[in-house]
Design a protein around this motif. Structure first.
Motif, PDB file in Angstrom:
ATOM      1  N   MET A   3       0.833  -1.202   0.000  1.00 59.28           N
ATOM      2  CA  MET A   3       0.000   0.000   0.000  1.00 59.28           C
ATOM      3  C   MET A   3       0.871   1.257   0.000  1.00 59.28           C
ATOM      4  SD  MET A   3      -3.126  -0.635   2.649  1.00 59.28           S
ATOM      5  CE  MET A   3      -4.562  -1.636   2.248  1.00 59.28           C
ATOM      6  N   ALA A   4       1.859   1.257   0.878  1.00 55.24           N
ATOM      7  CA  ALA A   4       2.700   2.446   1.013  1.00 55.24           C
ATOM      8  C   ALA A   4       3.489   2.719  -0.256  1.00 55.24           C
ATOM      9  CB  ALA A   4       3.647   2.270   2.197  1.00 55.24           C
ATOM     10  N   ARG A   5       3.939   1.656  -0.934  1.00 55.82           N
ATOM     11  CA  ARG A   5       4.753   1.823  -2.139  1.00 55.82           C
ATOM     12  C   ARG A   5       3.916   1.797  -3.412  1.00 55.82           C
ATOM     13  NH1 ARG A   5      10.155  -1.739  -1.662  1.00 55.82           N
ATOM     14  NH2 ARG A   5      10.748  -0.232  -3.275  1.00 55.82           N
ATOM     15  N   ARG A   6       2.591   1.700  -3.236  1.00 52.36           N
ATOM     16  CA  ARG A   6       1.633   1.762  -4.342  1.00 52.36           C
ATOM     17  C   ARG A   6       1.899   0.680  -5.388  1.00 52.36           C
ATOM     18  NH1 ARG A   6       2.210   8.334  -5.249  1.00 52.36           N
ATOM     19  NH2 ARG A   6       2.662   8.786  -3.069  1.00 52.36           N
ATOM     20  N   ARG A   7       2.184  -0.512  -4.908  1.00 48.96           N
ATOM     21  CA  ARG A   7       2.486  -1.619  -5.811  1.00 48.96           C
ATOM     22  C   ARG A   7       1.421  -2.718  -5.698  1.00 48.96           C
ATOM     23  NH1 ARG A   7       9.103  -2.411  -5.375  1.00 48.96           N
ATOM     24  NH2 ARG A   7       9.645  -0.360  -6.218  1.00 48.96           N
ATOM     25  N   VAL A   8       0.194  -2.327  -5.834  1.00 50.95           N
ATOM     26  CA  VAL A   8      -0.911  -3.279  -5.797  1.00 50.95           C
ATOM     27  C   VAL A   8      -1.541  -3.314  -7.178  1.00 50.95           C
ATOM     28  CG1 VAL A   8      -3.106  -3.886  -4.736  1.00 50.95           C
ATOM     29  CG2 VAL A   8      -1.317  -2.809  -3.363  1.00 50.95           C
ATOM     30  N   SER A   9      -1.634  -4.495  -7.765  1.00 47.35           N
ATOM     31  CA  SER A   9      -2.247  -4.631  -9.085  1.00 47.35           C
ATOM     32  C   SER A   9      -3.710  -4.221  -9.021  1.00 47.35           C
ATOM     33  CB  SER A   9      -2.132  -6.075  -9.576  1.00 47.35           C
ATOM     34  OG  SER A   9      -0.775  -6.465  -9.646  1.00 47.35           O
ATOM     35  N   THR A  10      -4.202  -3.647 -10.108  1.00 43.68           N
ATOM     36  CA  THR A  10      -5.580  -3.155 -10.146  1.00 43.68           C
ATOM     37  C   THR A  10      -6.574  -4.243  -9.781  1.00 43.68           C
ATOM     38  OG1 THR A  10      -4.936  -1.588 -11.874  1.00 43.68           O
ATOM     39  CG2 THR A  10      -7.290  -1.998 -11.584  1.00 43.68           C
ATOM     40  N   GLY A  11      -6.327  -5.461 -10.221  1.00 45.08           N
ATOM     41  CA  GLY A  11      -7.265  -6.537  -9.946  1.00 45.08           C
ATOM     42  C   GLY A  11      -7.331  -6.943  -8.491  1.00 45.08           C
ATOM     43  N   PHE A  12      -6.317  -6.556  -7.689  1.00 44.31           N
ATOM     44  CA  PHE A  12      -6.274  -6.941  -6.284  1.00 44.31           C
ATOM     45  C   PHE A  12      -6.662  -5.802  -5.339  1.00 44.31           C
ATOM     46  CE2 PHE A  12      -3.524 -10.047  -8.312  1.00 44.31           C
ATOM     47  CZ  PHE A  12      -3.917 -11.234  -7.696  1.00 44.31           C
ATOM     48  N   HIS A  13      -7.061  -4.679  -5.886  1.00 45.67           N
ATOM     49  CA  HIS A  13      -7.396  -3.536  -5.043  1.00 45.67           C
ATOM     50  C   HIS A  13      -8.471  -3.875  -4.016  1.00 45.67           C
ATOM     51  CE1 HIS A  13      -5.679  -0.114  -7.760  1.00 45.67           C
ATOM     52  NE2 HIS A  13      -4.790  -0.628  -6.959  1.00 45.67           N
ATOM     53  N   ARG A  14      -9.550  -4.455  -4.480  1.00 42.81           N
ATOM     54  CA  ARG A  14     -10.666  -4.724  -3.570  1.00 42.81           C
ATOM     55  C   ARG A  14     -10.287  -5.736  -2.499  1.00 42.81           C
ATOM     56  NH1 ARG A  14     -15.216  -2.308  -5.294  1.00 42.81           N
ATOM     57  NH2 ARG A  14     -15.321  -1.677  -7.489  1.00 42.81           N
ATOM     58  N   LEU A  15      -9.484  -6.714  -2.860  1.00 44.21           N
ATOM     59  CA  LEU A  15      -9.034  -7.695  -1.872  1.00 44.21           C
ATOM     60  C   LEU A  15      -8.169  -7.030  -0.801  1.00 44.21           C
ATOM     61  CD1 LEU A  15      -8.929 -10.666  -1.041  1.00 44.21           C
ATOM     62  CD2 LEU A  15      -6.918 -10.926  -2.508  1.00 44.21           C
ATOM     63  N   VAL A  16      -7.274  -6.148  -1.231  1.00 43.52           N
ATOM     64  CA  VAL A  16      -6.408  -5.431  -0.295  1.00 43.52           C
ATOM     65  C   VAL A  16      -7.235  -4.517   0.605  1.00 43.52           C
ATOM     66  CG1 VAL A  16      -4.642  -3.623  -0.162  1.00 43.52           C
ATOM     67  CG2 VAL A  16      -4.338  -5.559  -1.710  1.00 43.52           C
ATOM     68  N   TRP A  17      -8.212  -3.830   0.038  1.00 47.37           N
ATOM     69  CA  TRP A  17      -9.059  -2.946   0.847  1.00 47.37           C
ATOM     70  C   TRP A  17      -9.878  -3.746   1.857  1.00 47.37           C
ATOM     71  CZ3 TRP A  17     -11.101  -0.053  -4.092  1.00 47.37           C
ATOM     72  CH2 TRP A  17     -10.051   0.700  -4.621  1.00 47.37           C
ATOM     73  N   ALA A  18     -10.391  -4.897   1.448  1.00 49.29           N
ATOM     74  CA  ALA A  18     -11.158  -5.738   2.367  1.00 49.29           C
ATOM     75  C   ALA A  18     -10.280  -6.179   3.536  1.00 49.29           C
ATOM     76  CB  ALA A  18     -11.728  -6.952   1.635  1.00 49.29           C
ATOM     77  N   PHE A  19      -9.033  -6.549   3.240  1.00 47.16           N
ATOM     78  CA  PHE A  19      -8.104  -6.942   4.303  1.00 47.16           C
ATOM     79  C   PHE A  19      -7.845  -5.776   5.246  1.00 47.16           C
ATOM     80  CE2 PHE A  19      -3.847  -7.246   6.084  1.00 47.16           C
ATOM     81  CZ  PHE A  19      -3.829  -8.535   6.608  1.00 47.16           C
ATOM     82  N   GLY A  20      -7.579  -4.597   4.671  1.00 47.85           N
ATOM     83  CA  GLY A  20      -7.260  -3.436   5.496  1.00 47.85           C
ATOM     84  C   GLY A  20      -8.409  -3.009   6.379  1.00 47.85           C
ATOM     85  N   TRP A  21      -9.619  -2.925   5.821  1.00 50.80           N
ATOM     86  CA  TRP A  21     -10.761  -2.495   6.626  1.00 50.80           C
ATOM     87  C   TRP A  21     -11.153  -3.546   7.661  1.00 50.80           C
ATOM     88  CZ3 TRP A  21     -11.353   2.249   7.182  1.00 50.80           C
ATOM     89  CH2 TRP A  21     -11.251   3.157   6.130  1.00 50.80           C
ATOM     90  N   THR A  22     -10.971  -4.824   7.332  1.00 47.71           N
ATOM     91  CA  THR A  22     -11.230  -5.868   8.335  1.00 47.71           C
ATOM     92  C   THR A  22     -10.279  -5.726   9.504  1.00 47.71           C
ATOM     93  OG1 THR A  22     -12.019  -7.405   6.622  1.00 47.71           O
ATOM     94  CG2 THR A  22     -11.340  -8.352   8.731  1.00 47.71           C
ATOM     95  N   GLN A  23      -9.005  -5.496   9.204  1.00 44.83           N
ATOM     96  CA  GLN A  23      -8.030  -5.253  10.267  1.00 44.83           C
ATOM     97  C   GLN A  23      -8.447  -4.066  11.134  1.00 44.83           C
ATOM     98  OE1 GLN A  23      -5.732  -7.759  10.843  1.00 44.83           O
ATOM     99  NE2 GLN A  23      -3.898  -6.723  10.128  1.00 44.83           N
ATOM    100  N   ALA A  24      -8.842  -2.980  10.469  1.00 43.96           N
ATOM    101  CA  ALA A  24      -9.204  -1.765  11.200  1.00 43.96           C
ATOM    102  C   ALA A  24     -10.392  -1.997  12.124  1.00 43.96           C
ATOM    103  CB  ALA A  24      -9.512  -0.635  10.215  1.00 43.96           C
ATOM    104  N   VAL A  25     -11.439  -2.645  11.617  1.00 40.19           N
ATOM    105  CA  VAL A  25     -12.657  -2.853  12.412  1.00 40.19           C
ATOM    106  C   VAL A  25     -12.410  -3.831  13.561  1.00 40.19           C
ATOM    107  CG1 VAL A  25     -14.998  -3.781  12.340  1.00 40.19           C
ATOM    108  CG2 VAL A  25     -14.211  -2.265  10.524  1.00 40.19           C
ATOM    109  N   VAL A  26     -11.746  -4.926  13.267  1.00 40.62           N
ATOM    110  CA  VAL A  26     -11.519  -5.940  14.305  1.00 40.62           C
ATOM    111  C   VAL A  26     -10.626  -5.395  15.417  1.00 40.62           C
ATOM    112  CG1 VAL A  26     -10.455  -8.183  14.777  1.00 40.62           C
ATOM    113  CG2 VAL A  26     -11.922  -7.897  12.776  1.00 40.62           C
ATOM    114  N   LEU A  27      -9.534  -4.738  15.036  1.00 40.93           N
ATOM    115  CA  LEU A  27      -8.577  -4.260  16.032  1.00 40.93           C
ATOM    116  C   LEU A  27      -9.100  -3.072  16.829  1.00 40.93           C
ATOM    117  CD1 LEU A  27      -5.303  -4.438  13.896  1.00 40.93           C
ATOM    118  CD2 LEU A  27      -6.005  -6.008  15.713  1.00 40.93           C
ATOM    119  N   THR A  28      -9.926  -2.250  16.191  1.00 41.12           N
ATOM    120  CA  THR A  28     -10.389  -1.022  16.851  1.00 41.12           C
ATOM    121  C   THR A  28     -11.700  -1.210  17.595  1.00 41.12           C
ATOM    122  OG1 THR A  28      -9.356   0.249  15.077  1.00 41.12           O
ATOM    123  CG2 THR A  28     -10.896   1.421  16.488  1.00 41.12           C
TER     124      THR A  28
END
Length: 384
Positions: A114-139
């Motif tokens: 994410m920080a280096r902006r090296r996520v393929s377009t096809g994996f954007h939604r998967l990466v976002w789902a992982f990130g928001w799941t982390q945020a909700v569960v941890l917070t």
């Protein structure tokens, strides 16, 4: 002669081009205004992903340590005085620690991408789902009411350090122990993941990473619309706090509302216990009063009774940061009370605090409405 004419014409064209360039630059300056003053926190979109990656790497490494039998597993069975209300407690390190290790190490890789902006377009939604799941569960899911207590009792902890803690506790170490401190670490990780994911989403969609503008604005984000639904959110937030305030005030004045007589007597016999309950009720009522500032004039311009700032505009961060923090810590506290259910001491112990979930959501919505009404033009992209 022809040479002279060509030279003159070239000079005229050059002057016109220079004039057009100066005009364009002048128009850009008129739109963007002076360059914004950069402070250290203004670069948060650039380092949010790196911090989320580092946090995940460290916590994942701790998971490896606990999986190999290391001490300090924070979700183990503990005595009632040193346990937390986390969803994972009690659990076995042999089962949960490997999961922590895997999720942490995967999170480190995802955060770095994410920080280096090296996520393929096809994996954007998967990466976002992982990130928001982390945020909700941890917070919001794993913590308990510890964070809410820290926000409310922060001034009292300084006093307790000198006077001692009321009740059976021997000191602050009996309040802030490892099982609870770990939940604070989880909360910080969740906030970092929320920031990292939000920035990556905005970049991928071509939006301003700081204000989120750039595409077609939704109707509900207009200041007029935000003012309408913001008032409803404030009303819901205020009403959600009433049950807790009523029961705690009743206990202080000797009415066992929702609890047994024996439990009230036990609190009366514990020095300072009812006073703390009264303080919590008053703090809740004060918070409800301050929530009104999100939709009233005195929440935008300091009122006269704040004499040292009277008439000055209220900075956005002054209102938004505390309100957003309280909204976030209210939700896990309410979730903990829902999991606790009915208690032998009576319904008044947990049930009045269950609406904290609704309170937190409504307060977050009211804070968002306040921001949408007052944000103005972005200092970085000049939109708005």
């Amino acid at each position: 002669m022809n040479t002279t004419k060509a030279t003159v014409e070239g000079g005229v064209k050059g002057n016109r081009a220079m004039a057009n360039t100066m005009k364009t630059q002048g128009e850009e300056r008129a739109v963007t205004g002076p360059a914004p003053v950069r402070r250290w926190w203004s670069g948060w979109p650039d380092w949010a992903g790196y911090l989320a990656a580092v946090w995940s790497l460290l916590y994942g490494a701790a998971g490896v340590y606990w999986a190999l039998g290391g001490d300090g597993y924070p979700f183990a069975q503990a005595d009632p005085e040193h346990s937390s209300g986390s969803l994972l407690e009690p659990s076995r390190a042999a089962v949960v620690a490997p999961v922590i290790a895997v999720v942490g190490l995967v999170g480190a890789a995802v955060g770095l991408m994410m920080a280096r902006r090296r996520v393929s377009t096809g994996f954007h939604r998967l990466v976002w789902a992982f990130g928001w799941t982390q945020a909700v569960v941890l917070t919001l899911i794993l913590p308990d009411y510890t964070l809410l207590a820290l926000v409310i009792f922060a001034p009292l902890f300084v006093v307790f350090a000198f006077t001692g803690v009321p009740g059976q506790q021997d000191g602050l170490g009996d309040i802030l122990f490892w099982h609870r401190n770990n939940l604070i670490i989880l909360f910080v990780g969740g906030v970092l993941w929320a920031a990292a994911t939000l920035v990556h989403q905005r970049r991928a969609r071509g939006l301003c990473v700081r204000c989120g503008r750039g595409g077609r604005a939704a109707a509900w984000t207009s200041p007029e619309s935000a003012a309408r639904w913001g008032r409803r959110a404030v009303l819901i937030a205020v009403l959600s706090s009433v049950p807790y305030e009523v029961t705690r005030l009743a206990w202080y004045f000797g009415y066992p509302l929702g609890i047994t007589d024996a439990f009230l007597k036990d609190m009366q016999d514990t020095p300072g216990m009812l006073e703390i309950g009264l303080g919590l009720g008053v703090a809740s009522a004060a918070g409800a009063l301050l929530t009104h500032g999100l939709v009233h004039r005195w929440g935008e311009v300091w009122p006269r009774w704040v004499w040292f700032k009277a008439g000055r505009p209220v900075a956005l961060a002054t209102a938004i940061v505390p309100a957003l923090l309280v909204s976030l810590v209210l939700i896990p506290g309410g979730v903990m009370m829902v999991r606790g259910g009915n208690q032998p001491e009576g319904w008044g112990t947990n049930y009045p605090a269950m609406p904290w979930i609704l309170w937190g959501i409504a307060l977050a919505a009211a804070t968002l409405a306040y921001y949408l009404r007052r944000r103005g033009a972005c200092r970085y992209c000049a939109r708005g």
